[in-house]
Design a protein around this motif. Structure first.
Motif, mmCIF file in Angstrom:
data_model
loop_
_atom_site.group_PDB
_atom_site.id
_atom_site.type_symbol
_atom_site.label_atom_id
_atom_site.label_comp_id
_atom_site.label_asym_id
_atom_site.label_seq_id
_atom_site.Cartn_x
_atom_site.Cartn_y
_atom_site.Cartn_z
ATOM 1 N N ILE A 129 0.777 -1.147 -0.044
ATOM 2 C CA ILE A 129 -0.135 0.093 0.009
ATOM 3 C C ILE A 129 0.741 1.400 0.028
ATOM 4 O O ILE A 129 0.479 2.192 -0.669
ATOM 5 N N VAL A 130 2.088 1.351 0.797
ATOM 6 C CA VAL A 130 2.745 2.226 0.665
ATOM 7 C C VAL A 130 3.189 2.682 -0.610
ATOM 8 O O VAL A 130 3.338 4.065 -1.121
ATOM 9 N N ASN A 131 3.463 1.895 -1.462
ATOM 10 C CA ASN A 131 4.042 2.283 -2.738
ATOM 11 C C ASN A 131 2.836 2.913 -3.566
ATOM 12 O O ASN A 131 3.179 3.776 -4.260
ATOM 13 N N LEU A 132 1.704 2.381 -3.254
ATOM 14 C CA LEU A 132 0.515 3.072 -4.100
ATOM 15 C C LEU A 132 0.429 4.522 -3.638
ATOM 16 O O LEU A 132 0.110 5.301 -4.179
ATOM 17 N N MET A 133 0.587 4.579 -2.332
ATOM 18 C CA MET A 133 0.287 6.112 -1.803
ATOM 19 C C MET A 133 1.423 6.964 -2.328
ATOM 20 O O MET A 133 0.881 7.864 -2.329
#
Length: 202
Positions: A129-133
């Motif tokens: 999720i961090v990558n997508l944020m």
């Protein structure tokens, strides 16, 4: 509203969840879905020796096509509590899209598989999720309106951060009926949110 289910699957567990998620997306009126996978990095002979499932139907995705979708749902098995290197390699190539703000406002969601119940499902989901944020995406998980998330009658996957399955140490366990239904629920919820954003009603 167009959704991409983008995955990497070594032994087929993530592939199975990807299909279930796509079924959930299709349940939303007006939602289209495409299933694609990222390239395998292992040489073919090495993959064969490892028992990898090489006959997967989904075509290979390209980084350049990602802006075409309103929602992207990413599936990756866990490797030491993080995403598999095949998915990391693919996402590492999105720097140009990041620079162009090409994915800002798109809906992003994730799902995973681990060998054991405590093998890193939540760390893999949250770190992905961090990558997508960083790409500016709007994160959608699997809310507790999906009542199977609270099932404690059996050892199973399923988290509020995204759907999941447990493969077993030898990969013999396949996604259970409940895990499949949670994956469908995730796909349906992502499509509903993405549709609302597209219509300007979110």
């Amino acid at each position: 509203m167009k959704t991409l289910v983008l995955y990497y699957s070594t032994y087929g567990h993530i592939e199975t969840l990807a299909t279930a998620i796509a079924e959930g997306v299709k349940q939303v009126e007006g939602a289209e879905v495409v299933i694609k996978r990222v390239p395998e990095l292992m040489p073919k002979e090495v993959a064969k020796q490892a028992g990898a499932k090489l006959d997967q139907d989904a075509p290979i995705a390209t980084v350049d096509e990602l802006p075409e979708y309103d929602a992207i749902i990413i599936g990756t098995p866990t490797r030491y509590g993080r995403m598999a290197s095949q998915m990391a390699n693919f996402l590492d190539q999105t720097g140009g899209l990041w620079f162009q703000n090409a994915l800002v406002g798109k809906v992003g969601s994730v799902f995973t598989s681990t060998a054991s119940q405590h093998g890193g499902q939540e760390t893999t989901l949250v770190s992905t999720i961090v990558n997508l944020m960083h790409l500016g995406m709007t994160i959608v998980g699997t809310p507790y309106t999906e009542k199977r998330l609270t099932n404690i009658d059996e050892v199973m996957g399923g988290t509020p951060y995204g759907s999941s399955t447990i493969a077993g140490g030898d990969g013999s366990r396949q996604p259970s009926d409940d895990e499949i239904e949670i994956a469908k629920s995730q796909g349906r919820h992502v499509a509903q949110v993405a549709m609302a954003i597209k219509k300007g009603t979110a």
